[in-house]
Motif scaffolding. Structure first.
Motif, PDB file in Angstrom:
ATOM      1  N   GLU A  21      17.375  37.722  25.826  1.00 30.73           N
ATOM      2  CA  GLU A  21      18.753  37.637  26.307  1.00 30.73           C
ATOM      3  C   GLU A  21      19.052  38.755  27.291  1.00 30.73           C
ATOM      4  O   GLU A  21      19.725  38.545  28.294  1.00 30.73           O
ATOM      5  N   ARG A  25      20.318  38.227  31.121  1.00 28.48           N
ATOM      6  CA  ARG A  25      21.529  38.854  31.655  1.00 28.48           C
ATOM      7  C   ARG A  25      21.201  39.663  32.913  1.00 28.48           C
ATOM      8  O   ARG A  25      21.944  39.635  33.892  1.00 28.48           O
ATOM      9  N   GLU A 101      27.376  42.916  23.059  1.00 26.49           N
ATOM     10  CA  GLU A 101      26.512  42.217  24.007  1.00 26.49           C
ATOM     11  C   GLU A 101      27.110  40.849  24.321  1.00 26.49           C
ATOM     12  O   GLU A 101      27.380  40.065  23.424  1.00 26.49           O
ATOM     13  N   PRO A 103      26.864  37.079  25.450  1.00 23.50           N
ATOM     14  CA  PRO A 103      25.805  36.066  25.532  1.00 23.50           C
ATOM     15  C   PRO A 103      25.565  35.657  26.994  1.00 23.50           C
ATOM     16  O   PRO A 103      26.513  35.586  27.786  1.00 23.50           O
ATOM     17  N   ASP A 105      25.097  32.852  28.482  1.00 27.52           N
ATOM     18  CA  ASP A 105      25.858  31.708  28.980  1.00 27.52           C
ATOM     19  C   ASP A 105      27.303  32.087  29.293  1.00 27.52           C
ATOM     20  O   ASP A 105      27.874  31.627  30.279  1.00 27.52           O
ATOM     21  N   ARG A 106      27.901  32.965  28.486  1.00 28.14           N
ATOM     22  CA  ARG A 106      29.278  33.416  28.750  1.00 28.14           C
ATOM     23  C   ARG A 106      29.307  34.339  29.966  1.00 28.14           C
ATOM     24  O   ARG A 106      30.246  34.320  30.759  1.00 28.14           O
TER      25      ARG A 106
END
Length: 127
Positions: A21, A25, A101, A103, A105-106
């Motif tokens: 992740e 990002r 943190e 996500p 997708d957000r």
């Protein structure tokens, strides 16, 4: 006996998928910053206290902020690549818990909103 090595390394050690992740990002933010940089970084705000940093020869803390529908918290993206939930920046520039943190997708949703608000073309990573 408690294995203190896990405690020393913080929450990332206990979160499955954390590194994946984080890499996602980073990829999204790098694409966003490149697109914004090519457009002249429109729509940035200067963080409180940034003027004093500039006077002492340091870089300004410039950022973009937005809220994504359905999230109760804003998202901040700094020109130097720091990013996350607005509430998490109140106490530290670094995430202190897994809840700090955002996500991927957000984050991608927030980056698209910021690009659209500033009429900057979306890079392929955020299309």
């Amino acid at each position: 006996m408690v294995d203190v090595r896990k405690e020393e390394h913080g929450f990332s050690e206990t979160e499955p998928g954390f590194e994946a992740e984080r890499a996602e990002r980073t990829r999204l933010v790098d694409a966003f910053l490149a697109a914004m940089g090519e457009a002249g970084n429109p729509g940035t705000s200067r963080k409180l206290g940034s003027f004093m940093r500039e006077l002492t020869g340091q870089h300004q803390d410039r950022y973009w902020a937005t809220e994504v529908e359905g999230d109760g918290d804003g998202v901040l993206v700094f020109a130097d690549g720091r990013h996350g939930w607005e509430r998490s920046f109140r106490s530290s520039d670094r995430p202190m818990s897994p809840d700090d943190e955002i996500p991927p997708d957000r984050l991608a949703d927030a980056l698209r909103v910021i690009l659209d608000e500033n009429d900057v073309s979306r890079p392929s990573e955020l299309a």
